[in-house]
Design an enzyme around this catalytic site. Structure first.
Site, PDB file in Angstrom:
ATOM      1  N   SER A  15       0.630  -1.174  -0.224  1.00  0.00           N
ATOM      2  CA  SER A  15       0.276   0.209  -0.100  1.00  0.00           C
ATOM      3  C   SER A  15       0.727   1.654  -0.233  1.00  0.00           C
ATOM      4  O   SER A  15       0.406   2.748  -0.079  1.00  0.00           O
ATOM      5  CB  SER A  15      -0.792   0.330   1.376  1.00  0.00           C
ATOM      6  N   ARG A  16       2.678   1.010   0.466  1.00  0.00           N
ATOM      7  CA  ARG A  16       3.022   3.062   0.346  1.00  0.00           C
ATOM      8  C   ARG A  16       4.433   2.466  -0.648  1.00  0.00           C
ATOM      9  O   ARG A  16       4.989   0.609  -0.301  1.00  0.00           O
ATOM     10  CB  ARG A  16       3.016   2.978   2.001  1.00  0.00           C
ATOM     11  N   ASP A  64      -1.410  -9.437   8.882  1.00  0.00           N
ATOM     12  CA  ASP A  64      -0.298  -8.732   9.560  1.00  0.00           C
ATOM     13  C   ASP A  64       0.839 -10.185   8.823  1.00  0.00           C
ATOM     14  O   ASP A  64       0.513 -11.078   9.712  1.00  0.00           O
ATOM     15  CB  ASP A  64       0.278  -8.848  10.673  1.00  0.00           C
ATOM     16  N   VAL A  65       1.164 -10.336   8.218  1.00  0.00           N
ATOM     17  CA  VAL A  65       2.239 -11.067   7.688  1.00  0.00           C
ATOM     18  C   VAL A  65       3.300 -11.701   8.680  1.00  0.00           C
ATOM     19  O   VAL A  65       3.503 -12.654   8.382  1.00  0.00           O
ATOM     20  CB  VAL A  65       2.683 -11.116   6.110  1.00  0.00           C
ATOM     21  N   SER A 143      17.571  -5.868   0.137  1.00  0.00           N
ATOM     22  CA  SER A 143      17.554  -4.310   0.541  1.00  0.00           C
ATOM     23  C   SER A 143      19.879  -4.549   0.325  1.00  0.00           C
ATOM     24  O   SER A 143      19.608  -5.994   0.776  1.00  0.00           O
ATOM     25  CB  SER A 143      17.650  -3.724   1.567  1.00  0.00           C
ATOM     26  N   TYR A 156      18.244  -5.074  11.314  1.00  0.00           N
ATOM     27  CA  TYR A 156      17.374  -5.149   9.500  1.00  0.00           C
ATOM     28  C   TYR A 156      18.880  -5.814   8.725  1.00  0.00           C
ATOM     29  O   TYR A 156      17.628  -6.297   7.473  1.00  0.00           O
ATOM     30  CB  TYR A 156      17.452  -3.690   9.125  1.00  0.00           C
ATOM     31  N   ALA A 158      20.523  -8.432   9.268  1.00  0.00           N
ATOM     32  CA  ALA A 158      20.325  -9.634   9.469  1.00  0.00           C
ATOM     33  C   ALA A 158      19.537  -9.964   8.488  1.00  0.00           C
ATOM     34  O   ALA A 158      19.175 -11.278   8.320  1.00  0.00           O
ATOM     35  CB  ALA A 158      20.895  -9.578  11.078  1.00  0.00           C
ATOM     36  N   ALA A 159      18.404  -9.641   8.333  1.00  0.00           N
ATOM     37  CA  ALA A 159      16.913 -10.051   8.172  1.00  0.00           C
ATOM     38  C   ALA A 159      17.537  -9.917   6.685  1.00  0.00           C
ATOM     39  O   ALA A 159      17.032 -10.944   5.921  1.00  0.00           O
ATOM     40  CB  ALA A 159      15.930  -8.926   8.160  1.00  0.00           C
TER      41      ALA A 159
END
Length: 247
Positions: A15-16, A64-65, A143, A156, A158-159
């Site tokens: 949505s964004r 909420d995934v 990313s 962040y 690590a993910a």
């Protein structure tokens, strides 16, 4: 190249920002899009209305995934409305930037759950239907920070790094099933998060990018479209869209 008309895509965090651009780009090319959102229903409905005005088809679905129960409802709603799933775009993500000394366990868990664990949730739920599709595509939005690291971004990075490894391994498993799995790794993109940075910080970022500008969300969206439409022989790859910042 495949015909996109009547294909069905789920875009998490659709949505964004980058997610909104991906939703619009796919719909503009004939894909029926499920715009997933967590809380901002107005933003999601705005994307859906833009798609409909442009002659496309989309619905907004709250989920909420990071919670598997919500993902089950997302998949059920998609199948109830469209009857199939061809493309899964895992874009949902959050940041909780802190230096590691100040990083709480809650900050760590939230970012890992939304940015990485959610991808397990969505793929495990959607995979049976992607396998039924003649053109199953999974695109994970990682990313540049997952490749280079980032100050104050251990959670962040690590993910996002985990997402790259996950992409490669799953691509190996699904290749014989003709389902491709790829990661798109954006650099610094002109989204709300970057726009909120102090001018001095933005200027420093732009100065560090070889092409001397920020990326646009539409540039990421076009890469996702390419992988869905023309990516039948591309799998397990990282598509780096960063203006030359990481080579």
């Amino acid at each position: 190249m495949i015909e996109l008309t009547d294909k069905v895509a789920i875009v998490t965090g659709g949505s964004r920002g980058i997610g909104s651009a991906i939703s619009s780009e796919l719909a503009k090319n004939g894909v029926k899009v499920v715009v997933n959102y967590r809380s901002d229903v107005d933003a999601a409905n705005h994307v859906v209305e833009e798609v409909k005005v442009a002659g496309g088809e989309a619905i907004a679905v709250k989920a909420d995934v990071s919670h598997s129960e919500d993902v089950s409802e997302l998949i059920e709603t998609t199948l109830s409305k469209f009857g199939q799933i061809d493309f899964l775009i895992n874009n949902a993500g959050i940041t909780k930037d802190r230096t590691f000394k100040k990083l709480s366990r809650e900050d760590w868990d939230q970012v890992i759950n939304v940015n990485l664990n959610s991808v397990y949730n969505t793929i495990s739920a959607a995979l049976p239907y992607l396998l039924e599709s003649e053109s199953g595509r999974i695109v994970n939005i990682s990313s540049i920070i997952g490749q280079t690291g980032g100050f104050g971004q251990t959670n962040y990075s690590a993910a996002k790094a985990g997402l790259i490894g996950y992409t490669k391994s799953l691509a190996l498993e699904l290749a014989r099933k003709q389902v491709t799995v790829n990661a798109v790794c954006p650099g610094f993109i002109e989204t709300e998060m970057v726009q909120e940075m102090p001018d001095k910080v933005r200027e420093q970022i732009i100065a560090s990018v070889p092409v001397q500008r920020l990326g646009q969300a539409q540039e990421i969206a076009r890469s996702v479209l390419f992988l869905c439409k023309d990516g039948e022989y591309i799998t397990g790859q990282q598509l780096n869209i960063n203006g030359g910042l990481y080579m």
